[in-house]
Motif scaffolding. Structure first.
Motif, PDB file in Angstrom:
ATOM      1  N   SER A   1      -3.597   4.353  -4.687  1.00 44.54           N
ATOM      2  CA  SER A   1      -4.326   3.611  -3.665  1.00 44.54           C
ATOM      3  C   SER A   1      -3.320   3.057  -2.671  1.00 44.54           C
ATOM      4  O   SER A   1      -2.145   2.836  -3.005  1.00 44.54           O
ATOM      5  N   LEU A   2      -3.780   2.836  -1.443  1.00 48.51           N
ATOM      6  CA  LEU A   2      -2.915   2.325  -0.384  1.00 48.51           C
ATOM      7  C   LEU A   2      -3.648   1.221   0.344  1.00 48.51           C
ATOM      8  O   LEU A   2      -4.715   1.439   0.931  1.00 48.51           O
ATOM      9  N   SER A   3      -3.090   0.010   0.285  1.00 49.43           N
ATOM     10  CA  SER A   3      -3.670  -1.117   1.011  1.00 49.43           C
ATOM     11  C   SER A   3      -2.916  -1.324   2.312  1.00 49.43           C
ATOM     12  O   SER A   3      -1.712  -1.068   2.397  1.00 49.43           O
ATOM     13  N   SER A   4      -3.622  -1.793   3.339  1.00 49.94           N
ATOM     14  CA  SER A   4      -3.041  -2.033   4.654  1.00 49.94           C
ATOM     15  C   SER A   4      -3.111  -3.509   4.999  1.00 49.94           C
ATOM     16  O   SER A   4      -3.856  -4.280   4.381  1.00 49.94           O
ATOM     17  N   THR A   5      -2.341  -3.899   5.998  1.00 49.61           N
ATOM     18  CA  THR A   5      -2.298  -5.312   6.393  1.00 49.61           C
ATOM     19  C   THR A   5      -3.607  -5.786   6.994  1.00 49.61           C
ATOM     20  O   THR A   5      -3.845  -6.991   7.084  1.00 49.61           O
TER      21      THR A   5
ATOM     22  N   GLY B   1      -6.389  -5.418   5.586  1.00 52.38           N
ATOM     23  CA  GLY B   1      -7.272  -5.705   4.459  1.00 52.38           C
ATOM     24  C   GLY B   1      -7.983  -4.490   3.901  1.00 52.38           C
ATOM     25  O   GLY B   1      -8.664  -4.592   2.869  1.00 52.38           O
ATOM     26  N   SER B   2      -7.843  -3.347   4.518  1.00 51.70           N
ATOM     27  CA  SER B   2      -8.514  -2.137   4.033  1.00 51.70           C
ATOM     28  C   SER B   2      -7.719  -1.491   2.910  1.00 51.70           C
ATOM     29  O   SER B   2      -6.502  -1.673   2.797  1.00 51.70           O
ATOM     30  N   THR B   3      -8.414  -0.704   2.074  1.00 54.78           N
ATOM     31  CA  THR B   3      -7.776   0.013   0.963  1.00 54.78           C
ATOM     32  C   THR B   3      -8.350   1.414   0.865  1.00 54.78           C
ATOM     33  O   THR B   3      -9.560   1.601   0.918  1.00 54.78           O
ATOM     34  N   GLN B   4      -7.463   2.384   0.740  1.00 52.82           N
ATOM     35  CA  GLN B   4      -7.854   3.774   0.507  1.00 52.82           C
ATOM     36  C   GLN B   4      -7.476   4.138  -0.922  1.00 52.82           C
ATOM     37  O   GLN B   4      -6.515   3.605  -1.467  1.00 52.82           O
ATOM     38  N   ILE B   5      -8.228   5.075  -1.502  1.00 53.12           N
ATOM     39  CA  ILE B   5      -7.920   5.456  -2.876  1.00 53.12           C
ATOM     40  C   ILE B   5      -8.192   6.936  -3.097  1.00 53.12           C
ATOM     41  O   ILE B   5      -9.150   7.488  -2.548  1.00 53.12           O
ATOM     42  N   THR B   6      -7.334   7.575  -3.836  1.00 48.61           N
ATOM     43  CA  THR B   6      -7.540   8.933  -4.324  1.00 48.61           C
ATOM     44  C   THR B   6      -7.425   8.879  -5.845  1.00 48.61           C
ATOM     45  O   THR B   6      -6.364   8.574  -6.381  1.00 48.61           O
ATOM     46  N   ARG B   7      -8.511   9.160  -6.532  1.00 49.41           N
ATOM     47  CA  ARG B   7      -8.534   9.001  -7.988  1.00 49.41           C
ATOM     48  C   ARG B   7      -7.993  10.218  -8.725  1.00 49.41           C
ATOM     49  O   ARG B   7      -7.608  10.127  -9.889  1.00 49.41           O
ATOM     50  N   GLY B   8      -7.976  11.377  -8.069  1.00 54.94           N
ATOM     51  CA  GLY B   8      -7.414  12.556  -8.713  1.00 54.94           C
ATOM     52  C   GLY B   8      -8.251  13.045  -9.881  1.00 54.94           C
ATOM     53  O   GLY B   8      -9.478  13.005  -9.846  1.00 54.94           O
ATOM     54  N   LEU B   9      -7.581  13.473 -10.935  1.00 53.08           N
ATOM     55  CA  LEU B   9      -8.233  14.088 -12.083  1.00 53.08           C
ATOM     56  C   LEU B   9      -8.534  13.086 -13.187  1.00 53.08           C
ATOM     57  O   LEU B   9      -7.855  12.063 -13.316  1.00 53.08           O
ATOM     58  N   HIS B  10      -9.526  13.405 -13.995  1.00 54.44           N
ATOM     59  CA  HIS B  10      -9.817  12.616 -15.194  1.00 54.44           C
ATOM     60  C   HIS B  10      -8.622  12.683 -16.153  1.00 54.44           C
ATOM     61  O   HIS B  10      -7.837  13.638 -16.131  1.00 54.44           O
ATOM     62  N   SER B  11      -8.493  11.692 -16.996  1.00 51.30           N
ATOM     63  CA  SER B  11      -7.358  11.625 -17.915  1.00 51.30           C
ATOM     64  C   SER B  11      -7.313  12.825 -18.863  1.00 51.30           C
ATOM     65  O   SER B  11      -6.242  13.230 -19.305  1.00 51.30           O
ATOM     66  N   TYR B  12      -8.449  13.412 -19.171  1.00 55.03           N
ATOM     67  CA  TYR B  12      -8.524  14.528 -20.121  1.00 55.03           C
ATOM     68  C   TYR B  12      -8.518  15.888 -19.413  1.00 55.03           C
ATOM     69  O   TYR B  12      -8.708  16.929 -20.049  1.00 55.03           O
ATOM     70  N   ALA B  13      -8.313  15.902 -18.094  1.00 50.39           N
ATOM     71  CA  ALA B  13      -8.546  17.107 -17.297  1.00 50.39           C
ATOM     72  C   ALA B  13      -7.666  18.283 -17.697  1.00 50.39           C
ATOM     73  O   ALA B  13      -8.133  19.426 -17.733  1.00 50.39           O
TER      74      ALA B  13
ATOM     75  N   LYS C   1       0.850  -2.138   0.587  1.00 53.91           N
ATOM     76  CA  LYS C   1       1.337  -1.765  -0.742  1.00 53.91           C
ATOM     77  C   LYS C   1       0.751  -0.425  -1.155  1.00 53.91           C
ATOM     78  O   LYS C   1      -0.427  -0.154  -0.954  1.00 53.91           O
ATOM     79  N   LEU C   2       1.604   0.414  -1.740  1.00 54.06           N
ATOM     80  CA  LEU C   2       1.171   1.673  -2.345  1.00 54.06           C
ATOM     81  C   LEU C   2       1.144   1.481  -3.855  1.00 54.06           C
ATOM     82  O   LEU C   2       2.117   0.992  -4.432  1.00 54.06           O
ATOM     83  N   THR C   3       0.045   1.862  -4.492  1.00 50.53           N
ATOM     84  CA  THR C   3      -0.077   1.751  -5.950  1.00 50.53           C
ATOM     85  C   THR C   3      -0.303   3.138  -6.529  1.00 50.53           C
ATOM     86  O   THR C   3      -1.145   3.897  -6.045  1.00 50.53           O
ATOM     87  N   VAL C   4       0.465   3.474  -7.551  1.00 52.24           N
ATOM     88  CA  VAL C   4       0.305   4.755  -8.241  1.00 52.24           C
ATOM     89  C   VAL C   4      -0.037   4.483  -9.702  1.00 52.24           C
ATOM     90  O   VAL C   4       0.650   3.708 -10.372  1.00 52.24           O
ATOM     91  N   TYR C   5      -1.105   5.117 -10.175  1.00 51.54           N
ATOM     92  CA  TYR C   5      -1.559   4.959 -11.558  1.00 51.54           C
ATOM     93  C   TYR C   5      -1.165   6.205 -12.342  1.00 51.54           C
ATOM     94  O   TYR C   5      -1.417   7.315 -11.896  1.00 51.54           O
ATOM     95  N   VAL C   6      -0.591   6.019 -13.510  1.00 49.50           N
ATOM     96  CA  VAL C   6      -0.095   7.121 -14.333  1.00 49.50           C
ATOM     97  C   VAL C   6      -0.943   7.263 -15.577  1.00 49.50           C
ATOM     98  O   VAL C   6      -1.159   6.286 -16.312  1.00 49.50           O
ATOM     99  N   GLY C   7      -1.463   8.452 -15.841  1.00 50.20           N
ATOM    100  CA  GLY C   7      -2.155   8.711 -17.099  1.00 50.20           C
ATOM    101  C   GLY C   7      -3.666   8.718 -17.013  1.00 50.20           C
ATOM    102  O   GLY C   7      -4.324   9.451 -17.744  1.00 50.20           O
TER     103      GLY C   7
END
Length: 449
Positions: A217-221, A223-235, A439-445
């Motif tokens: 996800s990417l938040s901007s100054t 106040g907006s936030t974009q998100i790409t969820r990608g694949l399911h954990s079991y994909a 801020k850029l946030t990356v989720y693993v797993g």
């Protein structure tokens, strides 16, 4: 290529059509990690830098030289992985095109080959250990960074540096070399560009392979936030099962796109075009019958390409064994298997001097082949049919089909022109972009809830 016959039980029960796959053994590809001598240097796994120092050093060496242009980008790394310990690595080129790593404390490491034309392993502290599952760490990137990647690996991911004509080049892990030192590691990456204008472009892509599951996800100054969820954990497991089922159906080596470690655990699934680096003959002739039918079909009737530009709808028809489009500066010969997988060779190669119509036809025509939409009802206009009709006819790109089936929000390219869609439909891009990032946030797993 070495293969291992792995029974279905190794990867769990099959959720769809279990009786189909339970009758057959599944030949996946098996990773067999080697050493430095097994590294293959290609354009795909080498990041070329323009600087060389006799010794690895931090940014202090540049006190009397041009310093890298500063920046301030917080990157939050969130551990949602259910397996072993995860390390992250942030690499790229600074504003002077020097290969650089960003450490957990924000300090920079400029690796050196020491002048070696043989890859040298980077043993300096470049890994960023992630905390336990459910926790996160924030790393602040202090400089402008382009051609960057944020890697994640279950365990240690080896990187190498080598002397090249322009300076030092970073030798990155190769997903297609079964003997690469990284071959047995479960890893993946997101692409990042942090420009001199302080804009951020981050991308999740499955064009080459599916590896460690990542979301961002990417938040901007503002106040907006974009998100790409990608694949399911079991994909990944499910994609490998689906590929095995497809091999059972048509006899082509779809199952071999799935790479396992020495324990038989799937760690990657390659796109068919990338699999050709392992087995060039595996999919030979796969698209030929379809291409011949398309050429015959459009000899007697026109194909309409919606360029989605000011050129509007363009009529195309086969004449003299080539597809010719109105206003296009070049005609199209029959594409080969390689041309369709990559969308960038043969008739799909865009050359200097090609006009705007040609540049618009190429992605739409290749996407139609990949998705198998040319010979179905409504297929005489491209793009024209809905996503629900993609990949239904055969032959088709079943890797792309399966990737999209297991995406949480449908975002993340599965082939190069996956953003081609009928007017009004959101594309499949996994890109996040902001001119004023916070801020850029990356989720693993696993993707965030």
């Amino acid at each position: 290529m070495r293969t291992l016959t792995i029974l279905t039980a190794v990867i769990g029960a099959v959720s769809a059509a279990p009786s189909l796959i339970s009758r057959v053994a599944t030949p996946f590809s098996i990773a067999s990690p080697g050493g430095i001598d097994d590294i293959t240097l290609t354009a795909n796994n080498t990041l070329n830098g323009t600087y060389h120092s006799p010794n690895t050093t931090d940014s202090n060496i540049f006190a009397s030289q041009a310093k890298p242009k500063p920046g301030h980008l917080p990157i939050n790394l969130v551990n949602r992985f259910g397996g072993g310990h995860v390390n992250a690595y942030i690499s790229g080129l600074d504003s002077e095109n020097r290969v650089v790593f960003v450490r957990a404390d924000g300090k920079l490491v400029y690796p050196s080959s020491g002048g070696s034309s043989t890859p040298v392993r980077i043993n300096d502290p470049i890994s960023i250990p992630l905390p336990a599952k459910g926790k996160s760490i924030t790393v602040t990137v202090p400089i402008v960074l382009t051609s960057a990647r944020i890697y994640f690996a279950e365990g240690t991911l080896p990187f190498f540096i080598v002397k090249i004509p322009t300076g030092d080049g970073l030798v990155q892990p190769s997903p297609t070399n079964l003997k690469d030192p990284s071959a047995g590691v479960n890893w993946g990456f997101v692409e990042l560009s942090y420009t001199e204008g302080k804009a951020v472009y981050a991308n999740i892509s499955y064009v080459d392979f599916v590896g460690m599951i990542l979301s961002m996800s990417l938040s901007s100054t503002d106040g907006s936030t974009q998100i790409t969820r990608g694949l399911h954990s079991y994909a990944l497991k499910e994609i490998c099962q689906g590929l095995a089922q497809q091999t059972h159906k048509d006899g082509f080596p779809w199952a071999a796109l799935c790479i396992t470690n020495s324990h038989g655990t799937p760690i990657r699934a390659l796109a068919p075009g990338d699999y050709s680096a392992i087995n060039p003959k595996g999919f030979r002739g796969y698209w030929k019958s379809s291409v011949d039918k398309v050429w015959k079909h459009y000899t007697s009737k026109p194909l309409t390409i919606n360029t989605q530009t000011s050129a509007g709808h363009v009529k195309c028809q086969v004449s003299g064994d080539k597809l010719k489009c109105q206003g296009d500066n070049r005609a199209y010969s029959k594409p080969t298997d390689t041309d369709i997988w990559g969308c960038n060779s043969g008739p799909f190669a865009i050359k200097a001097g090609d006009n705007d119509i040609h540049k618009a036809v190429v992605p739409r025509l290749c996407a139609a082949f990949v998705r198998s939409t040319l010979l179905i009802p409504g297929g005489d206009v491209q793009p024209g049919v809905s996503r629900s009709k993609y990949y239904k006819a055969g032959p088709s790109n079943h890797y792309s089909r399966l990737v999209h089936h297991f995406e949480v929000d449908g975002r993340g390219y599965a082939f190069p022109y996956d953003d081609v869609n009928p007017d009004g439909n959101e594309n499949a891009s996994g890109t996040l972009a902001s001119g004023a990032p916070k801020k850029l946030t990356v989720y693993v797993g696993a993707p965030p809830p």
